[in-house]
Design a protein around this motif. Structure first.
Motif, PDB file in Angstrom:
ATOM      1  N   SER A 155       0.831  -1.204   0.000  1.00 48.54           N
ATOM      2  CA  SER A 155       0.000   0.000   0.000  1.00 48.54           C
ATOM      3  C   SER A 155       0.862   1.249   0.000  1.00 48.54           C
ATOM      4  N   THR A 156       1.884   1.255   0.887  1.00 47.54           N
ATOM      5  CA  THR A 156       2.827   2.368   0.934  1.00 47.54           C
ATOM      6  C   THR A 156       4.246   1.821   0.878  1.00 47.54           C
ATOM      7  N   VAL A 157       5.145   2.595   0.326  1.00 50.63           N
ATOM      8  CA  VAL A 157       6.539   2.197   0.218  1.00 50.63           C
ATOM      9  C   VAL A 157       7.396   3.318   0.799  1.00 50.63           C
ATOM     10  N   ASP A 158       8.139   2.990   1.857  1.00 50.01           N
ATOM     11  CA  ASP A 158       9.039   3.970   2.466  1.00 50.01           C
ATOM     12  C   ASP A 158      10.457   3.851   1.907  1.00 50.01           C
ATOM     13  N   ALA A 159      10.878   2.627   1.626  1.00 51.67           N
ATOM     14  CA  ALA A 159      12.237   2.421   1.115  1.00 51.67           C
ATOM     15  C   ALA A 159      12.311   1.077   0.425  1.00 51.67           C
ATOM     16  N   VAL A 160      13.244   0.973  -0.514  1.00 53.53           N
ATOM     17  CA  VAL A 160      13.508  -0.273  -1.239  1.00 53.53           C
ATOM     18  C   VAL A 160      14.974  -0.629  -1.009  1.00 53.53           C
ATOM     19  N   ARG A 161      15.213  -1.841  -0.518  1.00 52.81           N
ATOM     20  CA  ARG A 161      16.586  -2.299  -0.267  1.00 52.81           C
ATOM     21  C   ARG A 161      16.810  -3.606  -1.014  1.00 52.81           C
ATOM     22  N   CYS A 162      17.904  -3.656  -1.781  1.00 58.27           N
ATOM     23  CA  CYS A 162      18.302  -4.857  -2.512  1.00 58.27           C
ATOM     24  C   CYS A 162      19.619  -5.341  -1.929  1.00 58.27           C
ATOM     25  N   GLN A 163      19.676  -6.593  -1.502  1.00 58.24           N
ATOM     26  CA  GLN A 163      20.877  -7.144  -0.880  1.00 58.24           C
ATOM     27  C   GLN A 163      21.432  -8.305  -1.688  1.00 58.24           C
ATOM     28  N   GLU A 164      22.750  -8.318  -1.842  1.00 55.85           N
ATOM     29  CA  GLU A 164      23.454  -9.523  -2.243  1.00 55.85           C
ATOM     30  C   GLU A 164      24.314  -9.935  -1.056  1.00 55.85           C
ATOM     31  N   ILE A 165      24.108 -11.159  -0.559  1.00 59.30           N
ATOM     32  CA  ILE A 165      24.859 -11.680   0.581  1.00 59.30           C
ATOM     33  C   ILE A 165      25.589 -12.908   0.085  1.00 59.30           C
ATOM     34  N   PHE A 166      26.921 -12.859   0.151  1.00 58.69           N
ATOM     35  CA  PHE A 166      27.659 -13.864  -0.602  1.00 58.69           C
ATOM     36  C   PHE A 166      28.931 -14.276   0.102  1.00 58.69           C
ATOM     37  N   ASP A 167      29.188 -15.565   0.129  1.00 59.06           N
ATOM     38  CA  ASP A 167      30.413 -16.152   0.663  1.00 59.06           C
ATOM     39  C   ASP A 167      31.213 -16.693  -0.525  1.00 59.06           C
ATOM     40  N   TYR A 168      32.426 -16.165  -0.725  1.00 62.55           N
ATOM     41  CA  TYR A 168      33.233 -16.534  -1.887  1.00 62.55           C
ATOM     42  C   TYR A 168      33.989 -17.853  -1.713  1.00 62.55           C
ATOM     43  N   THR A 169      33.709 -18.590  -0.665  1.00 60.52           N
ATOM     44  CA  THR A 169      34.469 -19.810  -0.390  1.00 60.52           C
ATOM     45  C   THR A 169      34.498 -20.757  -1.587  1.00 60.52           C
ATOM     46  N   THR A 170      33.385 -20.863  -2.304  1.00 59.28           N
ATOM     47  CA  THR A 170      33.305 -21.810  -3.416  1.00 59.28           C
ATOM     48  C   THR A 170      33.492 -21.151  -4.774  1.00 59.28           C
ATOM     49  N   TYR A 171      33.825 -19.859  -4.794  1.00 59.47           N
ATOM     50  CA  TYR A 171      33.911 -19.118  -6.050  1.00 59.47           C
ATOM     51  C   TYR A 171      35.202 -19.465  -6.780  1.00 59.47           C
ATOM     52  N   ASP A 172      35.194 -19.297  -8.098  1.00 52.93           N
ATOM     53  CA  ASP A 172      36.359 -19.641  -8.907  1.00 52.93           C
ATOM     54  C   ASP A 172      36.692 -18.483  -9.837  1.00 52.93           C
ATOM     55  N   GLN A 173      37.078 -17.364  -9.253  1.00 54.06           N
ATOM     56  CA  GLN A 173      37.488 -16.212 -10.057  1.00 54.06           C
ATOM     57  C   GLN A 173      38.476 -15.407  -9.215  1.00 54.06           C
ATOM     58  N   GLU A 174      39.686 -15.958  -9.091  1.00 51.23           N
ATOM     59  CA  GLU A 174      40.650 -15.450  -8.120  1.00 51.23           C
ATOM     60  C   GLU A 174      41.057 -14.005  -8.377  1.00 51.23           C
ATOM     61  N   ASP A 175      41.277 -13.623  -9.627  1.00 51.75           N
ATOM     62  CA  ASP A 175      41.697 -12.254  -9.898  1.00 51.75           C
ATOM     63  C   ASP A 175      40.696 -11.245  -9.377  1.00 51.75           C
ATOM     64  N   SER A 176      39.414 -11.495  -9.623  1.00 50.65           N
ATOM     65  CA  SER A 176      38.384 -10.565  -9.167  1.00 50.65           C
ATOM     66  C   SER A 176      38.285 -10.551  -7.647  1.00 50.65           C
ATOM     67  N   VAL A 177      38.272 -11.738  -7.035  1.00 55.42           N
ATOM     68  CA  VAL A 177      38.081 -11.828  -5.592  1.00 55.42           C
ATOM     69  C   VAL A 177      39.256 -11.200  -4.845  1.00 55.42           C
ATOM     70  N   ARG A 178      40.472 -11.503  -5.263  1.00 58.00           N
ATOM     71  CA  ARG A 178      41.642 -10.989  -4.550  1.00 58.00           C
ATOM     72  C   ARG A 178      41.950  -9.533  -4.895  1.00 58.00           C
ATOM     73  N   HIS A 179      41.952  -9.207  -6.159  1.00 61.20           N
ATOM     74  CA  HIS A 179      42.496  -7.920  -6.560  1.00 61.20           C
ATOM     75  C   HIS A 179      41.427  -6.850  -6.775  1.00 61.20           C
ATOM     76  N   LEU A 180      40.305  -7.212  -7.410  1.00 63.09           N
ATOM     77  CA  LEU A 180      39.238  -6.227  -7.588  1.00 63.09           C
ATOM     78  C   LEU A 180      38.520  -5.936  -6.281  1.00 63.09           C
ATOM     79  N   ILE A 181      38.260  -6.994  -5.479  1.00 60.54           N
ATOM     80  CA  ILE A 181      37.503  -6.832  -4.242  1.00 60.54           C
ATOM     81  C   ILE A 181      38.423  -6.743  -3.030  1.00 60.54           C
ATOM     82  N   GLY A 182      39.624  -7.299  -3.125  1.00 62.71           N
ATOM     83  CA  GLY A 182      40.616  -7.121  -2.079  1.00 62.71           C
ATOM     84  C   GLY A 182      40.709  -8.211  -1.051  1.00 62.71           C
ATOM     85  N   MET A 183      39.986  -9.325  -1.228  1.00 65.58           N
ATOM     86  CA  MET A 183      40.061 -10.396  -0.244  1.00 65.58           C
ATOM     87  C   MET A 183      41.483 -10.957  -0.192  1.00 65.58           C
TER      88      MET A 183
END
Length: 358
Positions: A155-183
Motif C-alpha cells: 500500500s505504501t513504500v518507504d524504502a527499497v533495499r536490494c541485498q546480495e549476501i555472498f560467501d566466496y568460499t566456493t567461487y572460482d574467479q581469483e583475480d576478481s576476488v583478490r584484486h578487484l575486491i581485495g580479499m
C-alpha cells in the motif's frame, strides 16, 4: 531458430552456453574464447554438460561475426577492460546482432549512460541494425525487475533495499576476488571495486533506473563502506589460502536519496569465509549466497531468492539466473528490432517451451 554465439566461457559464459542450448528458440552457432587451451574444445565440455554439442570453440572473431549470427551473448569480463569490452560489443551490434551482456555497467541505465558509452552503441545500431541489452551479473534482476515487481504489492513504500549476501568460499574467479575486491590483501590495500565512486559507477545506474520506474527524483547517490579482517587464516578449494589479518569481508551500500532520506539502496555483503563478520547479514539456513529484496512500508515485504547450479554451488546459481535473464530476452529483442534497451524495456517472461527441457 535464432543463431546465437556465446563470447567467453568463464563463470558467466559456461552458464550462457547451457542457457542457449536449453532455449527452444535459440541455436548455439558458435563459441568464442580467449585462452589457447580452450580453442578446439567442444562447447558442451567447456560448459560442464554431460554431452558434446558439436560446436568447437574458436578465437576467430572475424569469422564468427562474418557468419552473421542473429544474437551474441557477450560474457567476457569488462571489469578491467571496459574499453575493450565496449569495442567488442559495438563490433557485434554493427554486424547486425542482438547483443546481451552483463559487462557494461554504465549501460544498465542506458538513458543516463555517459555519452562515451552510449553514443558508439547508438551509432552501431544505426549502421548495422543490431540491438543491445545490458543487465547485471550480481544479478541484475535483483536490483531492478524483482524489487519493482514486489514494490507493487504494498500500500505504501518507504524504502527499497536490494541485498546480495555472498560467501566466496566456493567461487572460482581469483583475480576478481583478490584484486578487484581485495580479499586476502592487507587492510591498507585499496581494491579497485571499493575505491570511492566506483560502486556508484557500477550500481548507480540501477539506482537511477529504479527511481525512474518509481516516479521519484533522486537528490543524490552516496556510498558507505565497511571492511573486516580475518581473525584466522582460511583456505578455499579453488583460490587457496587467505591469511589472518587480511581483508576477509566487505559491506557497502549505494544509496539513492529522495527527500533527504536513503530510499533506494543496493547493499552488498561479501565474505571469503563464513567466520568473518558473523554479525553482518547472512543468508538463511547457513547457505553461502542469497539475494534479498526488502520493501519497507505497509506491509513490510521481504523476499529472499536462493539459486544453485554446478553441483549445488550458489555462486554459480547467481550467475546462472543473471544469464537466464539475458539469454531469455533474446527472442523478444529480435522481435523488438534495432535499439538500445534496459531492464524497464525488456519484460521478464515465463519459461515458455522450457518446462522439462534439458
Amino acid at each position: 531458430m535464432i543463431p546465437t554465439v556465446v563470447w567467453g566461457t568463464g563463470n558467466v559464459g559456461r552458464a550462457a552456453v547451457r542457457a542457449v542450448n536449453a532455449h527452444p528458440a535459440l541455436d548455439l552457432a558458435g563459441v568464442l574464447v580467449h585462452s589457447p587451451a580452450k580453442i578446439g574444445r567442444d562447447a558442451g565440455e567447456l560448459a560442464g554438460l554431460e554431452r558434446l554439442l558439436g560446436v568447437a570453440a574458436t578465437d576467430d572473431v572475424d569469422a564468427v561475426l562474418a557468419a552473421g549470427p542473429r544474437a551474441v551473448v557477450y560474457a567476457a569480463s569488462g571489469d578491467l577492460r571496459p574499453d575493450e569490452a565496449l569495442g567488442d560489443v559495438v563490433r557485434a551490434v554493427r554486424a547486425g546482432a542482438v547483443v546481451v551482456t552483463p559487462s557494461l555497467y554504465p549501460l544498465y541505465d542506458q538513458r543516463g549512460a555517459p555519452p562515451e558509452f552510449r553514443d558508439p552503441v547508438l551509432a552501431a545500431v544505426a549502421e548495422g541494425g543490431g540491438a543491445l541489452f545490458a543487465s547485471g551479473v550480481d544479478p541484475g534482476w535483483g536490483n531492478d525487475v524483482l524489487p519493482l515487481l514486489v514494490s507493487g504489492l504494498g500500500s505504501t513504500v518507504d524504502a527499497v533495499r536490494c541485498q546480495e549476501i555472498f560467501d566466496y568460499t566456493t567461487y572460482d574467479q581469483e583475480d576478481s576476488v583478490r584484486h578487484l575486491i581485495g580479499m586476502g590483501h592487507p587492510m591498507d590495500y585499496e581494491p579497485l571495486m571499493l575505491a570511492p565512486s566506483v560502486p556508484t559507477m557500477v550500481w548507480g545506474g540501477q539506482i537511477r533506473l529504479m527511481a525512474r520506474a518509481l516516479g521519484v527524483e533522486l537528490d543524490e547517490i552516496r556510498e558507505t563502506l565497511d571492511r573486516r579482517a580475518l581473525e584466522r587464516s582460511v583456505r578455499t578449494r579453488t583460490m587457496g589460502e587467505f591469511a589472518a589479518g587480511t581483508q576477509g569481508a566487505v559491506r557497502f551500500e549505494v544509496r539513492g536519496f529522495v527527500g533527504g532520506e536513503p530510499r533506494i539502496v543496493i547493499e552488498h555483503v561479501t565474505r571469503i569465509h563464513a567466520s568473518c563478520a558473523p554479525d553482518w547479514p547472512v543468508p538463511p539456513g547457513g547457505a553461502d549466497g542469497a539475494h534479498r529484496v526488502i520493501i519497507e512500508g505497509r506491509p513490510r515485504i521481504e523476499v529472499t531468492v536462493e539459486a544453485t547450479d554446478e553441483d549445488e554451488n550458489r555462486s554459480a546459481g547467481g550467475n546462472a539466473t543473471a544469464v537466464g535473464r539475458l539469454v531469455n530476452a533474446i527472442d523478444w529483442l529480435v522481435d523488438a528490432g534495432p535499439g538500445l534497451y534496459d531492464a524497464l524495456d525488456v519484460p521478464l517472461r515465463p519459461a515458455a517451451g522450457r518446462l522439462g527441457r534439458k
